[in-house]
Design a protein around this motif. Structure first.
Motif, PDB file in Angstrom:
ATOM      1  N   MET A 219       0.834  -1.172   0.000  1.00 11.56           N
ATOM      2  CA  MET A 219       0.000   0.000   0.000  1.00 11.56           C
ATOM      3  C   MET A 219       0.881   1.238   0.000  1.00 11.56           C
ATOM      4  SD  MET A 219      -1.417   0.518   3.922  1.00 11.56           S
ATOM      5  CE  MET A 219      -2.021  -1.114   3.964  1.00 11.56           C
ATOM      6  N   ASP A 220       0.322   2.340  -0.458  1.00 10.96           N
ATOM      7  CA  ASP A 220       1.037   3.612  -0.411  1.00 10.96           C
ATOM      8  C   ASP A 220       0.790   4.258   0.945  1.00 10.96           C
ATOM      9  OD1 ASP A 220       2.038   3.531  -3.024  1.00 10.96           O
ATOM     10  OD2 ASP A 220       0.209   4.400  -3.839  1.00 10.96           O
ATOM     11  N   VAL A 221       1.842   4.775   1.553  1.00  4.53           N
ATOM     12  CA  VAL A 221       1.719   5.527   2.792  1.00  4.53           C
ATOM     13  C   VAL A 221       2.215   6.934   2.497  1.00  4.53           C
ATOM     14  CG1 VAL A 221       2.385   5.701   5.217  1.00  4.53           C
ATOM     15  CG2 VAL A 221       2.034   3.450   4.189  1.00  4.53           C
ATOM     16  N   LEU A 222       1.355   7.903   2.759  1.00  5.19           N
ATOM     17  CA  LEU A 222       1.666   9.299   2.468  1.00  5.19           C
ATOM     18  C   LEU A 222       1.857  10.077   3.770  1.00  5.19           C
ATOM     19  CD1 LEU A 222      -0.132   8.100   0.103  1.00  5.19           C
ATOM     20  CD2 LEU A 222      -0.583  10.452  -0.477  1.00  5.19           C
ATOM     21  N   TYR A 223       2.806  11.003   3.743  1.00  8.55           N
ATOM     22  CA  TYR A 223       3.099  11.832   4.911  1.00  8.55           C
ATOM     23  C   TYR A 223       2.987  13.302   4.499  1.00  8.55           C
ATOM     24  CZ  TYR A 223       5.350   7.373   6.012  1.00  8.55           C
ATOM     25  OH  TYR A 223       5.607   6.048   6.207  1.00  8.55           O
ATOM     26  N   PHE A 224       2.316  14.097   5.326  1.00  2.00           N
ATOM     27  CA  PHE A 224       2.116  15.499   5.015  1.00  2.00           C
ATOM     28  C   PHE A 224       2.628  16.407   6.133  1.00  2.00           C
ATOM     29  CE2 PHE A 224      -1.022  13.217   2.548  1.00  2.00           C
ATOM     30  CZ  PHE A 224      -0.908  13.817   1.306  1.00  2.00           C
ATOM     31  N   ALA A 225       2.985  17.631   5.757  1.00  2.00           N
ATOM     32  CA  ALA A 225       3.394  18.703   6.680  1.00  2.00           C
ATOM     33  C   ALA A 225       4.569  18.241   7.547  1.00  2.00           C
ATOM     34  CB  ALA A 225       2.201  19.169   7.504  1.00  2.00           C
ATOM     35  N   TRP A 226       4.492  18.471   8.866  1.00  2.00           N
ATOM     36  CA  TRP A 226       5.637  18.152   9.717  1.00  2.00           C
ATOM     37  C   TRP A 226       5.889  16.647   9.821  1.00  2.00           C
ATOM     38  CZ3 TRP A 226       4.264  15.091  13.686  1.00  2.00           C
ATOM     39  CH2 TRP A 226       2.981  15.229  14.232  1.00  2.00           C
ATOM     40  N   VAL A 227       4.902  15.828   9.537  1.00  2.00           N
ATOM     41  CA  VAL A 227       5.123  14.370   9.532  1.00  2.00           C
ATOM     42  C   VAL A 227       6.125  14.036   8.428  1.00  2.00           C
ATOM     43  CG1 VAL A 227       4.033  12.106   9.404  1.00  2.00           C
ATOM     44  CG2 VAL A 227       2.738  14.044  10.315  1.00  2.00           C
ATOM     45  N   ARG A 228       5.901  14.614   7.248  1.00  2.00           N
ATOM     46  CA  ARG A 228       6.823  14.419   6.123  1.00  2.00           C
ATOM     47  C   ARG A 228       8.208  14.957   6.458  1.00  2.00           C
ATOM     48  NH1 ARG A 228       4.395  17.308   1.823  1.00  2.00           N
ATOM     49  NH2 ARG A 228       5.229  19.122   2.836  1.00  2.00           N
ATOM     50  N   GLU A 229       8.265  16.111   7.109  1.00  2.00           N
ATOM     51  CA  GLU A 229       9.557  16.702   7.464  1.00  2.00           C
ATOM     52  C   GLU A 229      10.337  15.803   8.422  1.00  2.00           C
ATOM     53  OE1 GLU A 229       8.756  20.623   8.929  1.00  2.00           O
ATOM     54  OE2 GLU A 229       7.815  21.225   7.046  1.00  2.00           O
ATOM     55  N   ARG A 230       9.660  15.224   9.399  1.00  2.00           N
ATOM     56  CA  ARG A 230      10.345  14.362  10.374  1.00  2.00           C
ATOM     57  C   ARG A 230      10.812  13.050   9.755  1.00  2.00           C
ATOM     58  NH1 ARG A 230       6.691  15.332  15.831  1.00  2.00           N
ATOM     59  NH2 ARG A 230       7.225  17.547  15.995  1.00  2.00           N
ATOM     60  N   ILE A 231       9.981  12.487   8.884  1.00  2.00           N
ATOM     61  CA  ILE A 231      10.341  11.204   8.276  1.00  2.00           C
ATOM     62  C   ILE A 231      11.297  11.406   7.105  1.00  2.00           C
ATOM     63  CG2 ILE A 231       9.412   9.213   7.019  1.00  2.00           C
ATOM     64  CD1 ILE A 231       6.994   9.351   8.908  1.00  2.00           C
ATOM     65  N   GLY A 232      11.141  12.513   6.405  1.00  2.00           N
ATOM     66  CA  GLY A 232      12.079  12.843   5.339  1.00  2.00           C
ATOM     67  C   GLY A 232      11.658  12.442   3.937  1.00  2.00           C
ATOM     68  N   ILE A 233      10.472  11.882   3.802  1.00  2.00           N
ATOM     69  CA  ILE A 233       9.954  11.500   2.483  1.00  2.00           C
ATOM     70  C   ILE A 233       8.453  11.810   2.430  1.00  2.00           C
ATOM     71  CG2 ILE A 233      11.667   9.724   1.931  1.00  2.00           C
ATOM     72  CD1 ILE A 233       9.706   7.630   3.001  1.00  2.00           C
ATOM     73  N   PRO A 234       7.928  12.086   1.234  1.00  2.00           N
ATOM     74  CA  PRO A 234       6.499  12.383   1.139  1.00  2.00           C
ATOM     75  C   PRO A 234       5.613  11.137   1.060  1.00  2.00           C
ATOM     76  CG  PRO A 234       7.540  12.753  -0.975  1.00  2.00           C
ATOM     77  CD  PRO A 234       8.641  12.411  -0.003  1.00  2.00           C
ATOM     78  N   LYS A 235       6.158  10.040   0.533  1.00  2.00           N
ATOM     79  CA  LYS A 235       5.370   8.811   0.447  1.00  2.00           C
ATOM     80  C   LYS A 235       6.280   7.622   0.201  1.00  2.00           C
ATOM     81  CE  LYS A 235       3.537   7.795  -4.035  1.00  2.00           C
ATOM     82  NZ  LYS A 235       2.441   7.877  -4.984  1.00  2.00           N
ATOM     83  N   GLU A 236       5.743   6.450   0.477  1.00  2.00           N
ATOM     84  CA  GLU A 236       6.483   5.216   0.235  1.00  2.00           C
ATOM     85  C   GLU A 236       5.504   4.070   0.076  1.00  2.00           C
ATOM     86  OE1 GLU A 236       8.797   3.719   3.620  1.00  2.00           O
ATOM     87  OE2 GLU A 236       7.640   5.059   4.898  1.00  2.00           O
ATOM     88  N   LYS A 237       5.968   3.017  -0.574  1.00  2.00           N
ATOM     89  CA  LYS A 237       5.198   1.778  -0.663  1.00  2.00           C
ATOM     90  C   LYS A 237       5.591   0.905   0.520  1.00  2.00           C
ATOM     91  CE  LYS A 237       3.584   1.235  -5.231  1.00  2.00           C
ATOM     92  NZ  LYS A 237       2.205   1.554  -4.999  1.00  2.00           N
ATOM     93  N   VAL A 238       4.589   0.369   1.198  1.00  2.00           N
ATOM     94  CA  VAL A 238       4.835  -0.434   2.394  1.00  2.00           C
ATOM     95  C   VAL A 238       4.117  -1.766   2.247  1.00  2.00           C
ATOM     96  CG1 VAL A 238       4.417  -0.573   4.878  1.00  2.00           C
ATOM     97  CG2 VAL A 238       5.110   1.595   3.871  1.00  2.00           C
ATOM     98  N   GLU A 239       4.830  -2.829   2.527  1.00  2.00           N
ATOM     99  CA  GLU A 239       4.205  -4.147   2.620  1.00  2.00           C
ATOM    100  C   GLU A 239       4.024  -4.422   4.096  1.00  2.00           C
ATOM    101  OE1 GLU A 239       5.221  -7.289   0.202  1.00  2.00           O
ATOM    102  OE2 GLU A 239       5.781  -6.037  -1.497  1.00  2.00           O
ATOM    103  N   THR A 240       2.805  -4.715   4.494  1.00  2.00           N
ATOM    104  CA  THR A 240       2.515  -4.851   5.914  1.00  2.00           C
ATOM    105  C   THR A 240       1.518  -5.967   6.176  1.00  2.00           C
ATOM    106  OG1 THR A 240       1.713  -3.677   7.876  1.00  2.00           O
ATOM    107  CG2 THR A 240       0.694  -3.096   5.781  1.00  2.00           C
ATOM    108  N   GLN A 241       1.585  -6.495   7.360  1.00  2.00           N
ATOM    109  CA  GLN A 241       0.598  -7.457   7.838  1.00  2.00           C
ATOM    110  C   GLN A 241      -0.325  -6.791   8.857  1.00  2.00           C
ATOM    111  OE1 GLN A 241       0.347 -10.541   6.497  1.00  2.00           O
ATOM    112  NE2 GLN A 241       1.972  -9.822   5.146  1.00  2.00           N
ATOM    113  N   ALA A 242      -0.185  -5.475   9.018  1.00  2.42           N
ATOM    114  CA  ALA A 242      -0.979  -4.728   9.991  1.00  2.42           C
ATOM    115  C   ALA A 242      -2.467  -4.880   9.702  1.00  2.42           C
ATOM    116  CB  ALA A 242      -0.577  -3.255   9.963  1.00  2.42           C
ATOM    117  N   GLU A 243      -3.234  -5.035  10.766  1.00  4.55           N
ATOM    118  CA  GLU A 243      -4.681  -5.166  10.613  1.00  4.55           C
ATOM    119  C   GLU A 243      -5.397  -3.838  10.821  1.00  4.55           C
ATOM    120  OE1 GLU A 243      -6.385  -8.416  12.753  1.00  4.55           O
ATOM    121  OE2 GLU A 243      -4.811  -9.796  12.109  1.00  4.55           O
TER     122      GLU A 243
END
Length: 81
Positions: free
Chosen positions: A1-25
């Protein structure tokens, strides 16, 4: 899935979006997985009260199921102006 980060979340993580493979429910499970990756993720997700999330462009609480979500976005609360 695509995970998108905006505003200060993006600034802290350092990227605007990424593809993530997860087993999270749930969104909270996804946050836990991301936070465990690196310090920058842990910092970005350290105060969930100051974050909002959307699954497939619909605002949801952190205990919302991910199901077959294609996109999850994290951002600070929006203010009017």
């Amino acid at each position: 899935m695509d995970v998108l980060y905006f505003a200060w979340v993006r600034e802290r993580i350092g990227i605007p979006k990424e593809k993530v493979e997860t087993q999270a429910e749930t969104v909270a499970d996804l946050v836990a997985e991301l936070s465990a990756r690196e310090e920058r993720y842990a910092l970005a997700f350290s105060d969930l009260a100051s974050l909002r999330c959307a699954v497939d462009q619909e605002l949801v609480p952190f205990d919302a199921p991910l199901g077959n979500a294609r996109e999850v976005a994290f951002f600070p609360p929006m203010t009017g102006g």
